[in-house]
Design an enzyme around this catalytic site. Structure first.
Site, short mmCIF file in Angstrom:
data_model
loop_
_atom_site.label_atom_id
_atom_site.label_comp_id
_atom_site.label_asym_id
_atom_site.label_seq_id
_atom_site.Cartn_x
_atom_site.Cartn_y
_atom_site.Cartn_z
N LYS A 167 0.72 -1.40 0.12
CA LYS A 167 -0.01 0.10 0.03
C LYS A 167 0.61 1.16 -0.02
CE LYS A 167 -2.80 -2.49 -0.45
NZ LYS A 167 -3.06 -2.57 -2.04
N THR A 182 3.38 0.48 -4.69
CA THR A 182 4.03 -0.41 -5.32
C THR A 182 3.68 -0.67 -6.79
OG1 THR A 182 3.64 -1.74 -3.08
CG2 THR A 182 4.90 -3.01 -5.02
N THR A 183 2.34 -0.84 -6.84
CA THR A 183 1.54 -0.89 -8.37
C THR A 183 2.38 0.23 -9.35
OG1 THR A 183 0.00 -1.85 -7.11
CG2 THR A 183 -0.36 -1.29 -9.73
N HIS A 216 8.04 -7.25 -0.98
CA HIS A 216 7.56 -6.64 -0.02
C HIS A 216 8.39 -7.04 1.19
CE1 HIS A 216 4.14 -4.59 -1.75
NE2 HIS A 216 3.55 -5.87 -1.83
N ARG A 269 5.54 5.73 1.85
CA ARG A 269 4.45 6.65 1.91
C ARG A 269 3.96 6.95 3.24
NH1 ARG A 269 -1.50 4.79 -0.94
NH2 ARG A 269 -2.27 6.95 -1.01
N ARG A 282 -7.60 2.24 -5.92
CA ARG A 282 -8.62 2.68 -5.09
C ARG A 282 -8.73 4.22 -5.49
NH1 ARG A 282 -9.85 4.58 0.33
NH2 ARG A 282 -7.67 5.32 0.41
P1 A3P Z 1 -5.37 4.37 -2.15
O1 A3P Z 1 -5.69 3.09 -1.38
O2 A3P Z 1 -4.86 5.47 -1.14
O3 A3P Z 1 -6.09 4.89 -3.21
P2 A3P Z 1 0.20 -0.79 -3.55
O4 A3P Z 1 0.29 -0.64 -4.72
O5 A3P Z 1 1.53 -0.59 -2.77
O6 A3P Z 1 -0.57 -1.72 -2.87
O7 A3P Z 1 -0.59 0.67 -3.14
C1 A3P Z 1 -1.78 0.84 -3.41
C2 A3P Z 1 -2.01 2.32 -3.54
O8 A3P Z 1 -1.56 3.07 -4.50
C3 A3P Z 1 -3.58 2.46 -3.51
O9 A3P Z 1 -3.82 3.87 -2.69
C4 A3P Z 1 -3.87 2.81 -4.96
O10 A3P Z 1 -4.95 3.63 -5.27
C5 A3P Z 1 -2.25 3.49 -5.01
N1 A3P Z 1 -2.03 3.43 -6.77
C6 A3P Z 1 -2.20 2.40 -7.62
N2 A3P Z 1 -1.89 2.61 -8.70
C7 A3P Z 1 -1.47 3.91 -8.74
C8 A3P Z 1 -0.91 5.01 -9.74
N3 A3P Z 1 -0.54 4.45 -10.98
N4 A3P Z 1 -0.47 6.14 -9.15
C9 A3P Z 1 -0.71 6.72 -8.04
N5 A3P Z 1 -1.16 5.83 -7.03
C10 A3P Z 1 -1.76 4.55 -7.47
#
Ligand code: A3P
Length: 319
Positions: free
Chosen positions: A66, A69-70, A126, A148, A284
């Site tokens: 969260k 990563t994505t 992770h 973050r 999200r």
């Molecule tokens: P939110 O839940 O605050 O919206 P991870 O990829 O580490 O699991 O983190 C997920 C978080 O990154 C989520 O945050 C998601 O919406 C956000 N996220 C995913 N893709 C993104 C992108 N391309 N740019 C910015 N934030 C992104």
């Protein structure tokens, strides 16, 4: 492995307790090498620790869940594959970012396959720094660590678990998850120790670990994408900068673009190994500061105090 798991501290997390279906112990966190995680991922981590052979050209994308990563996976993938694919032909248009760059602890087979068949160098994890396979630490692999704001990580994690487990907010009150998190009990947590491990390693081996902050990336995406490309050994040429390559990668990997692609709206991730997770749950809101919609003043004070205590003397802003 059963013997090992019997000796590890165990905690059934709040959202698993709220599920009405029996989970046969699969929903418990185990504390291994100082961090909480699900057994299946710890088994994957132990396998990687025993067998993974890092190559010097590997680039590790590391993070707590969260923390962004994505986004980091998408950007790094677009950067290293830009000579093969432009923005109109990128695999990211039809492939979930987590299927473009695999996790060490759950995608070891695909990573080994990549090592055999291509010079594709990206590996994600992770895992905390102390749990990385020895070959990663001993090699000259580069490591990118994204972190973050702690409050947004917690809220993102909370919303993700509720969605994935198909629960209602009333089933698992935010306060309960907040209390667990403050005790250090979270997925790959304690979050602050995760960051500290990589931070200390970066001080000991300067130049090997790049720290990126999600909020900084949002505020100034261009500079941070250029830093990322430079660090992982794929710097943009002047010609590329002039012809808009940086902007085109940023647009391709933006939240708005990725979250609206068919694959990310309606696809599923890892259907066999860990249980299907809808790709859309990884997208999200993608905004800073959503924590303000969940935290009370008291929670905010408690979290700020916790961060001050845990990260004393560390030059990272987490709140
Ligand atoms: P939110 O839940 O605050 O919206 P991870 O990829 O580490 O699991 O983190 C997920 C978080 O990154 C989520 O945050 C998601 O919406 C956000 N996220 C995913 N893709 C993104 C992108 N391309 N740019 C910015 N934030 C992104």
């Amino acid at each position: 492995m059963d013997d090992l798991f019997e000796t590890l501290p165990r905690h059934t997390c709040s959202w698993i307790k709220a599920l009405s279906i029996p989970t046969k112990g699969k929903g418990a966190y185990y504390k291994y090498e100082g961090f909480w995680n699900f057994r299946i991922l710890l088994e994957g981590a132990i396998l990687a620790q025993r067998t993974f052979k890092a190559q010097p050209s590997d680039v590790f994308l590391c993070s707590s869940p969260k923390a962004g990563t994505t986004w980091l996976k998408a950007l790094a993938f677009a950067i290293v594959t830009r000579k093969q694919f432009d923005a109109a032909s990128s695999p990211l248009l039809t492939t979930f970012p987590h299927d473009c760059v695999h996790y060490l602890e759950s995608g070891l087979e695909q990573i080994n396959e990549n090592h055999k068949n291509s010079d594709f160098p990206l590996v994600a994890t992770h895992l905390p720094y102390a749990s990385l396979p020895k070959s990663v630490v001993d090699s000259d692999c580069k490591i990118v660590y994204i972190y973050r704001n702690i409050k947004d990580v917690l809220v993102s994690h909370y919303c993700y678990m509720i969605e994935v487990a198909k629960l209602q907010v009333e089933d698992v009150p935010f306060e309960v998850v907040f209390d667990e998190f403050c005790q250090g009990i979270s997925w790959y947590g304690p979050y602050w120790d995760h960051i500290l491990g990589y931070w200390k390693a970066s001080q000991e081996r300067p130049g090997r670990i790049l720290f990126l902050k999600y909020e900084d990336m949002k505020m100034d995406t261009t500079s941070n994408v250029k830093r990322l490309a430079e660090f992982i050994g794929y710097p943009f040429s002047i010609e590329e900068e002039k012809t808009g390559m940086v902007e085109s990668i940023i647009k391709l990997c933006s939240f708005d673009n990725l979250s609206n692609l068919e694959v990310n709206k309606n696809g599923n991730y890892r259907p066999e190994k860990i249980g299907a997770v809808a790709n859309r749950h990884l997208f999200r809101k993608g905004k800073d500061g959503d924590w303000k919609n969940y935290f009370t003043d008291e929670m905010e004070k408690k979290m700020n105090k916790l961060v001050d205590e845990k990260l004393i003397g560390i030059d990272l802003v987490l709140k």
